[in-house]
Design a protein around this motif. Structure first.
Motif, PDB file in Angstrom:
ATOM      1  N   UNK A 185      -5.973  -7.410 -21.878  1.00  0.00           N
ATOM      2  CA  UNK A 185      -6.984  -6.445 -21.440  1.00  0.00           C
ATOM      3  C   UNK A 185      -6.324  -5.134 -21.029  1.00  0.00           C
ATOM      4  N   UNK A 186      -5.204  -5.257 -20.317  1.00  0.00           N
ATOM      5  CA  UNK A 186      -4.504  -4.033 -19.907  1.00  0.00           C
ATOM      6  C   UNK A 186      -4.040  -3.272 -21.142  1.00  0.00           C
ATOM      7  N   UNK A 187      -3.477  -4.032 -22.098  1.00  0.00           N
ATOM      8  CA  UNK A 187      -2.992  -3.404 -23.334  1.00  0.00           C
ATOM      9  C   UNK A 187      -4.132  -2.715 -24.061  1.00  0.00           C
ATOM     10  N   UNK A 188      -5.264  -3.415 -24.158  1.00  0.00           N
ATOM     11  CA  UNK A 188      -6.412  -2.857 -24.876  1.00  0.00           C
ATOM     12  C   UNK A 188      -6.888  -1.583 -24.200  1.00  0.00           C
ATOM     13  N   UNK A 189      -6.893  -1.592 -22.841  1.00  0.00           N
ATOM     14  CA  UNK A 189      -7.318  -0.405 -22.114  1.00  0.00           C
ATOM     15  C   UNK A 189      -6.412   0.782 -22.442  1.00  0.00           C
ATOM     16  N   UNK A 190      -5.119   0.518 -22.474  1.00  0.00           N
ATOM     17  CA  UNK A 190      -4.174   1.601 -22.762  1.00  0.00           C
ATOM     18  C   UNK A 190      -4.454   2.229 -24.115  1.00  0.00           C
ATOM     19  N   UNK A 234       0.888  -1.158   0.000  1.00  0.00           N
ATOM     20  CA  UNK A 234       0.000   0.000   0.000  1.00  0.00           C
ATOM     21  C   UNK A 234       0.929   1.211   0.000  1.00  0.00           C
ATOM     22  N   UNK A 235       0.769   2.077  -0.995  1.00  0.00           N
ATOM     23  CA  UNK A 235       1.663   3.235  -1.074  1.00  0.00           C
ATOM     24  C   UNK A 235       0.945   4.495  -0.608  1.00  0.00           C
ATOM     25  N   UNK A 236       1.733   5.537  -0.466  1.00  0.00           N
ATOM     26  CA  UNK A 236       1.154   6.796   0.015  1.00  0.00           C
ATOM     27  C   UNK A 236       0.073   7.279  -0.943  1.00  0.00           C
ATOM     28  N   UNK A 237       0.408   7.256  -2.229  1.00  0.00           N
ATOM     29  CA  UNK A 237      -0.600   7.618  -3.220  1.00  0.00           C
ATOM     30  C   UNK A 237      -1.193   6.310  -3.699  1.00  0.00           C
ATOM     31  N   UNK A 238      -2.474   6.342  -3.920  1.00  0.00           N
ATOM     32  CA  UNK A 238      -3.214   5.087  -4.021  1.00  0.00           C
ATOM     33  C   UNK A 238      -2.654   4.110  -5.044  1.00  0.00           C
ATOM     34  N   UNK A 239      -2.105   4.596  -6.140  1.00  0.00           N
ATOM     35  CA  UNK A 239      -1.524   3.690  -7.121  1.00  0.00           C
ATOM     36  C   UNK A 239      -2.480   2.598  -7.594  1.00  0.00           C
ATOM     37  N   UNK A 240      -3.698   3.032  -7.898  1.00  0.00           N
ATOM     38  CA  UNK A 240      -4.624   2.095  -8.533  1.00  0.00           C
ATOM     39  C   UNK A 240      -4.507   2.306 -10.045  1.00  0.00           C
ATOM     40  N   UNK A 241      -4.902   1.291 -10.812  1.00  0.00           N
ATOM     41  CA  UNK A 241      -4.883   1.468 -12.270  1.00  0.00           C
ATOM     42  C   UNK A 241      -6.106   2.298 -12.648  1.00  0.00           C
ATOM     43  N   UNK A 242      -5.896   3.472 -13.213  1.00  0.00           N
ATOM     44  CA  UNK A 242      -7.006   4.425 -13.367  1.00  0.00           C
ATOM     45  C   UNK A 242      -8.111   3.953 -14.313  1.00  0.00           C
ATOM     46  N   UNK A 243      -7.789   3.079 -15.266  1.00  0.00           N
ATOM     47  CA  UNK A 243      -8.819   2.700 -16.241  1.00  0.00           C
ATOM     48  C   UNK A 243      -9.687   1.552 -15.754  1.00  0.00           C
ATOM     49  N   UNK A 244      -9.310   0.969 -14.613  1.00  0.00           N
ATOM     50  CA  UNK A 244     -10.056  -0.197 -14.161  1.00  0.00           C
ATOM     51  C   UNK A 244     -10.923   0.158 -12.961  1.00  0.00           C
ATOM     52  N   UNK A 278       0.380  -4.146 -27.405  1.00  0.00           N
ATOM     53  CA  UNK A 278      -0.218  -2.895 -27.870  1.00  0.00           C
ATOM     54  C   UNK A 278       0.201  -2.605 -29.297  1.00  0.00           C
ATOM     55  N   UNK A 279       1.498  -2.784 -29.561  1.00  0.00           N
ATOM     56  CA  UNK A 279       1.972  -2.592 -30.939  1.00  0.00           C
ATOM     57  C   UNK A 279       1.295  -3.570 -31.882  1.00  0.00           C
ATOM     58  N   UNK A 280       1.190  -4.819 -31.434  1.00  0.00           N
ATOM     59  CA  UNK A 280       0.614  -5.847 -32.305  1.00  0.00           C
ATOM     60  C   UNK A 280      -0.872  -5.611 -32.547  1.00  0.00           C
ATOM     61  N   UNK A 281      -1.575  -5.175 -31.500  1.00  0.00           N
ATOM     62  CA  UNK A 281      -3.011  -4.916 -31.678  1.00  0.00           C
ATOM     63  C   UNK A 281      -3.204  -3.845 -32.742  1.00  0.00           C
ATOM     64  N   UNK A 282      -2.405  -2.777 -32.652  1.00  0.00           N
ATOM     65  CA  UNK A 282      -2.491  -1.724 -33.661  1.00  0.00           C
ATOM     66  C   UNK A 282      -2.137  -2.307 -35.030  1.00  0.00           C
ATOM     67  N   UNK A 283      -1.090  -3.141 -35.034  1.00  0.00           N
ATOM     68  CA  UNK A 283      -0.677  -3.760 -36.292  1.00  0.00           C
ATOM     69  C   UNK A 283      -1.771  -4.638 -36.876  1.00  0.00           C
ATOM     70  N   UNK A 284      -2.428  -5.427 -36.021  1.00  0.00           N
ATOM     71  CA  UNK A 284      -3.475  -6.335 -36.519  1.00  0.00           C
ATOM     72  C   UNK A 284      -4.661  -5.526 -37.038  1.00  0.00           C
ATOM     73  N   UNK A 285      -5.074  -4.523 -36.247  1.00  0.00           N
ATOM     74  CA  UNK A 285      -6.188  -3.685 -36.711  1.00  0.00           C
ATOM     75  C   UNK A 285      -5.833  -3.040 -38.046  1.00  0.00           C
ATOM     76  N   UNK A 286      -4.590  -2.530 -38.112  1.00  0.00           N
ATOM     77  CA  UNK A 286      -4.153  -1.889 -39.351  1.00  0.00           C
ATOM     78  C   UNK A 286      -4.117  -2.874 -40.502  1.00  0.00           C
ATOM     79  N   UNK A 287      -3.650  -4.093 -40.218  1.00  0.00           N
ATOM     80  CA  UNK A 287      -3.544  -5.092 -41.276  1.00  0.00           C
ATOM     81  C   UNK A 287      -4.935  -5.466 -41.789  1.00  0.00           C
ATOM     82  N   UNK A 288      -5.891  -5.598 -40.859  1.00  0.00           N
ATOM     83  CA  UNK A 288      -7.262  -5.936 -41.278  1.00  0.00           C
ATOM     84  C   UNK A 288      -7.852  -4.809 -42.111  1.00  0.00           C
ATOM     85  N   UNK A 289      -7.747  -3.591 -41.565  1.00  0.00           N
ATOM     86  CA  UNK A 289      -8.290  -2.448 -42.294  1.00  0.00           C
ATOM     87  C   UNK A 289      -7.582  -2.305 -43.639  1.00  0.00           C
TER      88      UNK A 289
END
Lengths: 242, 412
Positions: B6-11, A103-113, B329-340
């Motif tokens: 999923x993390x990559x897709x979110x980014x 647990x860190x001082x700043x929450x350090x949660x993943x913002x998109x989740x 992330x690079x590959x997802x962009x690459x795959x989308x680009x390749x399909x398009x």
């Protein structure tokens, strides 16, 4: 302050959950900076330990060493009696995943989740529970911390205290043996501080998990079972408290 | 793996605009390469098809690969000789009936015998040098597409008119002759014979239209004073791909030089090869440029997400996972680009296939030759994926090496 410095607070026969043996961490630079010097102690199961000290005394650096986020320049960290200096980075990562929670001082949660997803990520990585059990466990953890109404919120939609409690829930996700908290209440108001402190204490009491928290809040530190005080990277004193 | 994806897709979902631009970069690269490849291969196939139609797949000629051994060299071994006159050699494939019968046994295709020679065509006081080919009209029609090139009269009439002659329309124009006119052909040996023009052809190749003439084989044998001799056998195969093998086998069997169409057009095949190399270099270059776009976006994400990287690492994600996230992330962009890009390429080449050109010289309309092949799509997509993989890998490695402690410390 009459107690002698660098005195192990526990008898050597008690199996130590985490042990620091002559830990020294020096930042290599033109003028090398010594962060931690010759620190040794043993912490057992279900202890609630505060690491205190003035700014720059090496509290956080010590915590990172205990949490295997950093490697000591010399000395060793033992976790459950096993040395950690010979672990590969991947093995250290796995140990963090399985046995440690942060647990860190700043929450350090993943913002998109969402709250729930943040808590489930370590479980998904470890993959010991089925997807359904992961969801149940995460929900239960969050409910214990009074967050049952915020499961699907993003971190940005939570207050500072709530975020920090989500971070505590996440630290508990894989039922670790040791939780390391770095100024967990450092950026919170008094009400939120109290909530987070309570949740940490509850963990120690109910789950028999050891919590080691770095804090400069002397009030809080006084309420913990044991306090290790650092000055200039060395243990100034280490004592059990009523 | 799903978690990392999923993390990559979110980014990348959170950087929609940049992602779209990068995807477009790859898509344009893939799309244009596919369109270009189908045009290139289309034109190559079109050209080859025209070429294959115009010439025999295998042609056996009355020559040997090695020059005939001279008597002097057999007598005086290892002695240099000069000034000797080579032995008179009667040219031509001897025993044509036997040779043809032997080939017919195993060659899957049509055969036609020919006797070609030089003759001078004379009409209304003008002379034109001609390459005269004596043919068996029915067989000749089975191995060549001359029938399609006929403009006037008919090639079959060579079979019914003993002294019939088919010449190119350009030659006829020069002479002012037309179907039905009688012309005189004179051979190098001085024999002259009258022929009646029964047909005119137009191949579009000027040298042929001006200088090529067909006549019945018998008549040509008389004119060239080579009774019962032919000097080439043209083979049209059912399977073009066999040309090389058939040529090699025929050469071994008969002892005469047999040339496949590939060998006859070696220079052209080399030119096509060079053209393809150039094409794929350009395609590669386009995709490298697209790769820079991906590199850019993934680097930006790594920079922005250094905090998340520290979190994941402290949670116990090993370096390899972090690296995978950003490579993905690079590959997802690459795959989308390749399909398009594949869709774009298909659209572009479909559109190009409908474009029509009208040549002023020629009456017929022609359109861009487009060849649709999975290979183009697969090669372009693989190149795109390779380039996006590399483009993702470089920043990903940097991300994997980030020290979480540095970030956590600096996060105040």
């Amino acid at each position: 302050m009459s107690l002698p410095a660098r005195r192990p607070a526990q008898a050597a026969t008690t199996p130590a959950l985490v042990e620091a043996r002559d830990l020294t961490r020096i930042l290599p630079a033109v003028v090398p900076v010594t962060l931690v010097q010759d620190v040794s102690f043993r912490i057992g199961k279900s202890e609630f330990v505060a690491i205190t000290g003035p700014s720059g005394s090496g509290k956080s650096s010590l915590l990172y060493l205990l949490g295997l986020l950093d490697r000591p320049t010399s000395g060793k960290v033992f976790i459950s009696g096993a040395r950690t200096d010979d672990l590969s980075p991947a093995e250290m990562a796995h140990m963090r995943l399985e046995k440690l929670g942060f647990v860190f001082q700043f929450h350090f949660l993943l913002p998109e989740f969402t709250t729930l997803e943040n808590v489930m990520i370590p479980m998904q990585k470890l993959g010991k529970l089925s997807a359904g059990d992961q969801l149940d466990h995460a929900t239960a953890l969050l409910a214990d911390l009074g967050l049952e109404d915020f499961l699907h919120r993003r971190p940005a939609q939570l207050s500072g205290g709530q975020r920090q409690r989500v971070a505590v829930a996440r630290a508990l996700a894989n039922s670790p043996d040791l939780i390391l908290a770095d100024e967990p209440t450092g950026s919170l108001d008094s009400v939120a501080t109290e909530q987070v402190f309570d949740s940490l204490r509850k963990i120690v009491e109910t789950q028999k998990t050891t919590v080691v928290a770095v804090t400069h809040d002397m009030d809080l530190a006084a309420r913990m079972e044991r306090r290790i005080h650092l000055v200039d990277g060395r243990i100034d004193w280490d004592r059990q408290q009523g | 793996m799903m978690l990392l994806l999923r993390i990559a897709a979110t980014h990348i979902r959170n950087r929609m605009r940049q992602t779209v631009v990068s995807v477009l970069g790859v898509a344009l690269g893939v799309g244009f390469s596919v369109a270009m490849a189908s045009l290139m291969e289309g034109s190559q196939r079109d050209f080859t098809a025209t070429l294959i139609d115009a010439i025999p797949h295998v042609e056996i000629v009355d020559e040997q690969r090695a020059p005939a051994e001279q008597p002097a060299s057999t007598v005086y071994d290892a002695v240099a000789y000069s000034g000797l006159r080579p032995k008179e050699d009667l040219r031509g494939i001897r025993n044509p009936t036997e040779a043809l019968a032997a080939l017919r046994d195993w060659v899957d295709g049509k055969l036609a015998q020919r006797l070609s020679g030089q003759a001078v065509l004379r009409y209304s006081g003008q002379d034109i040098g001609m390459t005269l080919t004596g043919v068996d009209p029915k067989r000749e029609l089975s191995v060549s597409k001359i029938r399609d090139d006929m403009r006037e009269g008919s090639f079959e009439d060579l079979g019914t008119t003993a002294n019939g002659l088919v010449i190119g329309d350009k030659a006829a124009e020069r002479l002012g002759a037309d179907v039905g006119d009688t012309v005189t052909l004179t051979s190098a040996g001085g024999v002259a014979k009258r022929f009646k023009i029964v047909g005119l052809f137009h191949t579009g190749i000027t040298t042929s239209d001006e200088g090529l003439a067909y006549a019945p084989l018998k008549a040509v044998q008389i004119l060239l004073e080579k009774p019962d001799v032919i000097n080439s056998i043209a083979i049209r195969l059912d399977t073009i791909a066999q040309a090389k093998e058939v040529a090699a086998r025929a050469e071994r069997q008969l002892g005469y030089k047999a040339v496949s169409w590939e060998e006859a057009n070696e220079g052209l095949m080399e030119a096509f090869f060079v053209r393809n190399v150039i094409m794929y270099t350009v395609v590669g270059a386009i995709l490298v440029v697209a790769g820079f776009g991906i590199f850019n976006i993934v680097s930006t994400i790594v920079h922005e997400k250094s905090r998340d990287i520290a979190i994941l690492k402290s949670l116990g994600f090993p370096e390899s996972d972090i690296q995978q996230i950003f490579v993905l992330e690079g590959l997802v962009i690459g795959i989308l680009g390749a399909l398009a890009g594949s869709a774009l390429g298909f659209g572009l080449s479909s559109y190009m296939a409908t474009i029509r050109f009208e040549f002023t010289q020629d009456v017929e309309m022609t359109h861009l030759p487009i060849y649709f092949s999975w290979t183009h799509y697969i090669i372009a997509c693989l190149l795109a994926l390779f380039s996006s993989g590399i483009a993702g890998y470089i920043p990903a490695r940097k991300a994997a090496r980030l020290n979480p402690v540095d970030i956590i410390r600096g996060a105040t």
